[in-house]
Scaffold this motif. Structure first.
Motif, mmCIF file in Angstrom:
data_model
loop_
_atom_site.group_PDB
_atom_site.id
_atom_site.type_symbol
_atom_site.label_atom_id
_atom_site.label_comp_id
_atom_site.label_asym_id
_atom_site.label_seq_id
_atom_site.Cartn_x
_atom_site.Cartn_y
_atom_site.Cartn_z
ATOM 1 N N ARG A 25 0.836 -1.207 0.000
ATOM 2 C CA ARG A 25 0.000 0.000 0.000
ATOM 3 C C ARG A 25 0.870 1.257 0.000
ATOM 4 O O ARG A 25 0.576 2.229 -0.704
ATOM 5 N N LEU A 26 1.914 1.245 0.805
ATOM 6 C CA LEU A 26 2.809 2.392 0.854
ATOM 7 C C LEU A 26 3.439 2.646 -0.504
ATOM 8 O O LEU A 26 3.506 3.792 -0.975
ATOM 9 N N GLN A 27 3.913 1.593 -1.146
ATOM 10 C CA GLN A 27 4.541 1.748 -2.448
ATOM 11 C C GLN A 27 3.562 2.261 -3.492
ATOM 12 O O GLN A 27 3.887 3.134 -4.306
ATOM 13 N N ALA A 28 2.356 1.725 -3.467
ATOM 14 C CA ALA A 28 1.360 2.075 -4.488
ATOM 15 C C ALA A 28 0.953 3.542 -4.421
ATOM 16 O O ALA A 28 0.629 4.159 -5.446
ATOM 17 N N MET A 29 0.955 4.129 -3.234
ATOM 18 C CA MET A 29 0.463 5.504 -3.116
ATOM 19 C C MET A 29 1.548 6.553 -3.350
ATOM 20 O O MET A 29 1.239 7.721 -3.571
ATOM 21 N N LYS A 30 2.806 6.163 -3.294
ATOM 22 C CA LYS A 30 3.877 7.158 -3.334
ATOM 23 C C LYS A 30 3.829 8.047 -4.570
ATOM 24 O O LYS A 30 3.961 9.272 -4.476
ATOM 25 N N GLU A 31 3.676 7.471 -5.728
ATOM 26 C CA GLU A 31 3.679 8.273 -6.954
ATOM 27 C C GLU A 31 2.534 9.269 -6.973
ATOM 28 O O GLU A 31 2.656 10.371 -7.503
ATOM 29 N N ARG A 32 1.402 8.894 -6.371
ATOM 30 C CA ARG A 32 0.246 9.796 -6.357
ATOM 31 C C ARG A 32 0.397 10.925 -5.351
ATOM 32 O O ARG A 32 -0.012 12.057 -5.609
ATOM 33 N N VAL A 33 0.972 10.618 -4.204
ATOM 34 C CA VAL A 33 0.918 11.588 -3.105
ATOM 35 C C VAL A 33 2.201 12.395 -2.912
ATOM 36 O O VAL A 33 2.144 13.528 -2.423
ATOM 37 N N LEU A 34 3.346 11.829 -3.276
ATOM 38 C CA LEU A 34 4.609 12.542 -3.061
ATOM 39 C C LEU A 34 4.885 13.443 -4.255
ATOM 40 O O LEU A 34 5.756 13.193 -5.087
ATOM 41 N N SER A 93 4.770 25.112 -16.778
ATOM 42 C CA SER A 93 4.828 23.643 -16.699
ATOM 43 C C SER A 93 6.269 23.149 -16.631
ATOM 44 O O SER A 93 6.587 22.201 -15.900
ATOM 45 N N ALA A 94 7.144 23.796 -17.399
ATOM 46 C CA ALA A 94 8.557 23.399 -17.386
ATOM 47 C C ALA A 94 9.178 23.650 -16.015
ATOM 48 O O ALA A 94 9.979 22.843 -15.528
ATOM 49 N N VAL A 95 8.813 24.762 -15.376
ATOM 50 C CA VAL A 95 9.336 25.076 -14.051
ATOM 51 C C VAL A 95 8.832 24.052 -13.027
ATOM 52 O O VAL A 95 9.591 23.587 -12.175
ATOM 53 N N PHE A 133 11.184 21.779 -10.862
ATOM 54 C CA PHE A 133 11.017 21.883 -9.406
ATOM 55 C C PHE A 133 10.884 20.497 -8.792
ATOM 56 O O PHE A 133 11.516 20.174 -7.776
ATOM 57 N N ALA A 134 10.080 19.648 -9.419
ATOM 58 C CA ALA A 134 9.887 18.276 -8.929
ATOM 59 C C ALA A 134 11.190 17.486 -8.993
ATOM 60 O O ALA A 134 11.517 16.723 -8.070
ATOM 61 N N ILE A 135 11.929 17.663 -10.063
ATOM 62 C CA ILE A 135 13.200 16.946 -10.207
ATOM 63 C C ILE A 135 14.177 17.369 -9.113
ATOM 64 O O ILE A 135 14.871 16.530 -8.523
ATOM 65 N N GLU A 136 14.240 18.656 -8.832
ATOM 66 C CA GLU A 136 15.139 19.157 -7.795
ATOM 67 C C GLU A 136 14.839 18.516 -6.440
ATOM 68 O O GLU A 136 15.759 18.209 -5.672
ATOM 69 N N LEU A 137 13.566 18.321 -6.151
ATOM 70 C CA LEU A 137 13.163 17.793 -4.844
ATOM 71 C C LEU A 137 12.975 16.276 -4.853
ATOM 72 O O LEU A 137 12.618 15.691 -3.827
ATOM 73 N N LYS A 138 13.165 15.667 -6.024
ATOM 74 C CA LYS A 138 12.967 14.216 -6.168
ATOM 75 C C LYS A 138 11.535 13.824 -5.789
ATOM 76 O O LYS A 138 11.286 12.823 -5.112
ATOM 77 N N LEU A 139 10.586 14.629 -6.234
ATOM 78 C CA LEU A 139 9.169 14.344 -6.083
ATOM 79 C C LEU A 139 8.568 14.171 -7.469
ATOM 80 O O LEU A 139 9.226 14.434 -8.480
ATOM 81 N N THR A 145 5.832 14.981 -10.576
ATOM 82 C CA THR A 145 5.221 16.170 -11.174
ATOM 83 C C THR A 145 3.713 15.970 -11.248
ATOM 84 O O THR A 145 3.248 14.979 -11.826
ATOM 85 N N PRO A 146 2.927 16.872 -10.682
ATOM 86 C CA PRO A 146 1.469 16.713 -10.743
ATOM 87 C C PRO A 146 0.943 17.001 -12.137
ATOM 88 O O PRO A 146 1.550 17.748 -12.909
#
Length: 301
Positions: free
Chosen positions: A180-189, A208-210, A214-220, A222-223
């Motif tokens: 469950r933890l693994q499955a939700m990570k891409e959606r929530v982080l 959109s590019a920013v 931004f997501a890449i910098e934080l390793k999160l 992209t929504p």
């Protein structure tokens, strides 16, 4: 937080992630990442982002916590006075760079992104503990695979089972929790960056590019769209954690029933600072579970 109850209901490593100082650290991290992302997309000068990054390394020590606490009550959120203080700190080093702090962002962007960073780090600790408990459960299932015990239905004695079978069920439950933890990570982080009304209008056609940078910098992740008005990601994290706590509570309840004097099939080990062979209290379920599994405490007659 109650100091008396902290050791029962809070884990120091997780508490450290969510304390006030840590929150500001995560917000600084988000502000620095935003500047670096915008520099990569040529929204702000690269030299400016470098100065903001350099200042960010030591900015936490320069934050006026008392002043921030007062200003937060007046502003209605922590980001407004925080950005003012962080900008002032950058300005001491370079006035031009200070003009690009928080460029194109809004308060909720930094609050939500910092919160997601907190959740990510907390989930790393939780997943590590669950993985450890899972491995111990598998080991105990193998160790006690032939240890016969009474099976019960409606708390009444029924056909015999093995203790290994019970541990196998615990392991299966913990495996589902890990999944469950693994499955939700891409959606929530996921990062949040939308600007004042969520349209990133101040970034024109580079928004959109920013966000992606931004997501890449934080390793999160992209929504697909800005989301600070929607709280389902936060609710999903809470929901999955609630399921995990419920599963751990079920295990602890099993042990408390098996440790009844009239049953006496398992015992908690004696240790300094504890009572005798007494059932664990329901309020101690989270810490007791890990202690049980880590110490392999099942002792049968």
């Amino acid at each position: 937080m109650s100091q008396l109850y902290a050791s029962l209901f809070y884990q120091p490593d997780v508490t450290a992630i969510f304390n006030d100082r840590a929150l500001l650290g995560y917000m600084i991290q988000a502000e620095v990442a935003l500047a670096k992302a915008q520099a990569k997309i040529n929204v702000i000068p690269t030299s400016t982002a470098s100065i903001i990054e350099q200042v960010g390394q030591n900015a936490l020590a320069e934050i006026d916590f008392d002043g921030l606490a007062v200003a937060t009550g007046l502003a209605g959120n922590i980001a407004i006075p925080f950005v003012k203080q962080f900008t002032a700190i950058v300005k001491q080093q370079n006035e031009d760079a200070s003009r690009y702090v928080h460029w194109g962002a809004t308060s909720q962007d930094m609050i939500d992104t910092a919160m997601i960073l907190q959740c990510r780090d907390a989930l790393v600790l939780i997943e590590k503990q669950l993985q450890f408990a899972y491995q111990i459960s598998l080991k105990q299932a193998e160790h006690y695979r032939d240890q016969v015990m009474i099976g019960r239905t409606w708390l009444q004695q029924a056909l015999p089972i093995t203790l290994g079978h019970k541990f196998a069920r615990y392991a299966a439950t913990l495996r589902r929790d890990l999944d469950r933890l693994q499955a939700m990570k891409e959606r929530v982080l996921t990062v949040q960056l939308g600007g004042a009304v969520g349209s990133l209008a101040s970034l024109h056609n580079q928004g959109s590019a920013v966000v992606h940078a931004f997501a890449i910098e934080l390793k999160l992740t992209t929504p697909e769209c800005t989301w600070h008005g929607e709280r389902d990601r936060i609710v999903e994290i809470a929901s999955v954690l609630a399921i995990i706590v419920g599963n751990l509570g079920k295990m602890a309840k099993d042990w408390s029933l098996l440790m009844q004097t009239e049953i006496a099939e398992v015992f908690e080990p004696t240790a300094k600072g504890r009572g005798g062979h007494l059932p664990c209290h329901i309020s101690e379920i989270p810490s007791q579970l890990l202690q049980f599994l880590q110490r392999q405490i099942v002792y049968l007659h």
